[in-house]
Scaffold this motif. Structure first.
Motif, PDB file in Angstrom:
ATOM      1  N   TRP A 167     -24.745  -0.554  13.521  1.00 33.98           N
ATOM      2  CA  TRP A 167     -24.274  -1.062  12.238  1.00 33.98           C
ATOM      3  C   TRP A 167     -25.315  -1.979  11.605  1.00 33.98           C
ATOM      4  CZ3 TRP A 167     -18.639  -2.974  13.641  1.00 33.98           C
ATOM      5  CH2 TRP A 167     -17.862  -1.848  13.988  1.00 33.98           C
ATOM      6  N   VAL A 168     -25.999  -2.737  12.452  1.00 33.59           N
ATOM      7  CA  VAL A 168     -27.030  -3.675  12.000  1.00 33.59           C
ATOM      8  C   VAL A 168     -28.294  -3.403  12.805  1.00 33.59           C
ATOM      9  CG1 VAL A 168     -27.663  -6.086  11.667  1.00 33.59           C
ATOM     10  CG2 VAL A 168     -25.253  -5.408  11.485  1.00 33.59           C
ATOM     11  N   ALA A 169     -29.405  -3.266  12.117  1.00 32.88           N
ATOM     12  CA  ALA A 169     -30.663  -2.958  12.804  1.00 32.88           C
ATOM     13  C   ALA A 169     -31.750  -3.928  12.365  1.00 32.88           C
ATOM     14  CB  ALA A 169     -31.093  -1.522  12.512  1.00 32.88           C
ATOM     15  N   GLU A 170     -32.722  -4.130  13.238  1.00 30.51           N
ATOM     16  CA  GLU A 170     -33.857  -4.988  12.919  1.00 30.51           C
ATOM     17  C   GLU A 170     -34.969  -4.160  12.296  1.00 30.51           C
ATOM     18  OE1 GLU A 170     -34.769  -2.914  16.575  1.00 30.51           O
ATOM     19  OE2 GLU A 170     -32.999  -4.069  15.959  1.00 30.51           O
ATOM     20  N   ILE A 171     -35.797  -4.805  11.496  1.00 26.32           N
ATOM     21  CA  ILE A 171     -36.985  -4.166  10.949  1.00 26.32           C
ATOM     22  C   ILE A 171     -38.138  -5.154  11.084  1.00 26.32           C
ATOM     23  CG2 ILE A 171     -36.246  -4.808   8.599  1.00 26.32           C
ATOM     24  CD1 ILE A 171     -37.890  -2.389   7.600  1.00 26.32           C
ATOM     25  N   GLN A 172     -39.204  -4.709  11.703  1.00 28.91           N
ATOM     26  CA  GLN A 172     -40.349  -5.581  11.973  1.00 28.91           C
ATOM     27  C   GLN A 172     -41.520  -5.306  11.031  1.00 28.91           C
ATOM     28  OE1 GLN A 172     -39.523  -8.082  14.142  1.00 28.91           O
ATOM     29  NE2 GLN A 172     -40.538  -7.453  16.020  1.00 28.91           N
ATOM     30  N   ASP A 173     -41.409  -4.221  10.256  1.00 27.61           N
ATOM     31  CA  ASP A 173     -42.547  -3.791   9.439  1.00 27.61           C
ATOM     32  C   ASP A 173     -42.139  -3.533   7.994  1.00 27.61           C
ATOM     33  OD1 ASP A 173     -40.958  -1.614   9.964  1.00 27.61           O
ATOM     34  OD2 ASP A 173     -42.582  -0.265  10.560  1.00 27.61           O
ATOM     35  N   SER A 174     -41.357  -4.420   7.427  1.00 20.05           N
ATOM     36  CA  SER A 174     -40.930  -4.256   6.037  1.00 20.05           C
ATOM     37  C   SER A 174     -42.150  -4.163   5.118  1.00 20.05           C
ATOM     38  CB  SER A 174     -40.067  -5.442   5.613  1.00 20.05           C
ATOM     39  OG  SER A 174     -39.911  -5.462   4.213  1.00 20.05           O
ATOM     40  N   PRO A 175     -42.191  -3.151   4.235  1.00 19.14           N
ATOM     41  CA  PRO A 175     -43.304  -3.038   3.287  1.00 19.14           C
ATOM     42  C   PRO A 175     -43.350  -4.216   2.318  1.00 19.14           C
ATOM     43  CG  PRO A 175     -42.032  -0.986   3.399  1.00 19.14           C
ATOM     44  CD  PRO A 175     -41.235  -2.032   4.110  1.00 19.14           C
ATOM     45  N   LYS A 176     -42.214  -4.870   2.151  1.00 18.03           N
ATOM     46  CA  LYS A 176     -42.128  -6.022   1.260  1.00 18.03           C
ATOM     47  C   LYS A 176     -41.966  -7.275   2.117  1.00 18.03           C
ATOM     48  CE  LYS A 176     -39.301  -7.894  -2.510  1.00 18.03           C
ATOM     49  NZ  LYS A 176     -38.098  -7.687  -3.340  1.00 18.03           N
TER      50      LYS A 176
END
Length: 309
Positions: free
Chosen positions: A192-201
């Motif tokens: 339901w909730v995920a992490e992102i380590q490489d956001s383009p922004k």
């Protein structure tokens, strides 16, 4: 819910004040409908320009702040008072100005932060710290998912959390929440909730709702204003087959997706507009309200049957 979805509903306004006034009325209607059927209103907020568009809520006397449960559709892994924090943006715009208790506002758990995150939350991650940083982000995302579970577990027997309303923004690349074009998170089907380590922004490190949450809401509402939104808005609504993240927000029936835009943003659209009807009170003839009644009857019947076993 049945796995089908209705096309988006588009409302366009001559200026931003007209847009935000109708948006506040729309939120009030969603709140009143939710409280009538379940006694609580679950809403998820976003960052960017959205918080400022919610300022009119401060003056809506009919809002029952004590019934609200507030989440964030995505959040940056930064302290809650950091300029990049979505919570901070919403707090300054309206949450700090209304009588809502802190325990009704669900934020990321900053106690899970590494020391380096506290010191320099938006700094580059050193190679030797990558695994530790990833584990930290996973733990923060999992903790936020547990907050969803605890809030929605007793609400209904559905497999997914069913928000009454999720408010969303549209990025210049067509992203929403922290779901970016071409990113692997677009295909996330379990969490339901995920992490992102490489956001383009920037900032790069965030957590985000996945489509498992977005597409099981009763209402999702996008807000977009200004000439700078013209091309992307047209691409999203006129060419949904291109599959940009915003276009993929299509709640399963009876859920609906709405767009609140100004005429400047809508200038290049071919997509048909709908006239917004000001709502003084909740009615029982809209599809979402009818579905709520059906769900309640089914739940009551299940409880009754269980009591007789």
């Amino acid at each position: 819910m049945p796995q089908s979805s209705a096309p988006p509903v588009l409302y366009s306004y001559k200026d931003v004040p007209s847009l935000t006034s109708s948006l506040a009325n729309f939120i009030l209607k969603a709140q009143t409908d939710a409280i009538k059927h379940r006694g609580v209103f679950t809403i998820a907020l976003s960052g960017g320009s959205l918080p400022n568009n919610l300022k009119p809520l401060v003056d809506v006397k009919e809002i029952q702040w004590d019934k609200w449960q507030v989440f964030f559709a995505d959040e940056r892994i930064v302290p809650l008072d950091h300029p990049d924090s979505n919570y901070d943006g919403c707090a300054k715009a309206f949450l700090d100005l209304v009588p809502i208790k802190k325990e009704q506002i669900h934020t990321i758990n900053t106690e899970l932060f590494r020391e380096q995150t506290r010191i320099d939350p938006t700094g580059e991650i050193k190679k030797e710290d990558e695994d530790e940083a990833e584990n930290e982000a996973i733990e923060i995302a999992d903790d936020y998912e547990k907050q969803l579970v605890s809030t929605f577990a007793g609400a209904n027997a559905a497999r997914y959390p069913t928000f009454d309303l999720i408010l969303l923004g549209m990025g210049p690349d067509g992203h929403t929440c922290s779901l970016f074009p071409g990113h692997e998170l677009l295909a996330e089907n379990d969490r339901w909730v995920a992490e992102i380590q490489d956001s383009p922004k920037p900032p790069k490190r965030r957590i985000t709702f996945t489509y498992q949450v977005l597409n099981h809401a009763f209402r999702c509402a996008f807000v977009a204003a200004g000439e700078g939104k013209q091309d992307m808005l047209s691409q999203i609504l006129d060419k949904p087959e291109e599959g940009l993240p915003c276009s993929r927000v299509r709640p399963a029936s009876p859920g609906l997706v709405f767009w609140f835009v100004d005429d400047a943003a809508a200038a290049k659209l071919k997509y048909p507009k709908t006239e917004y009807k000001w709502i003084d009170q909740a009615t029982d003839d809209d599809p979402i309200s009818l579905e709520r009644q059906k769900m309640k009857k089914e739940m009551d019947a299940a409880v009754e049957a269980a009591n007789h076993d």
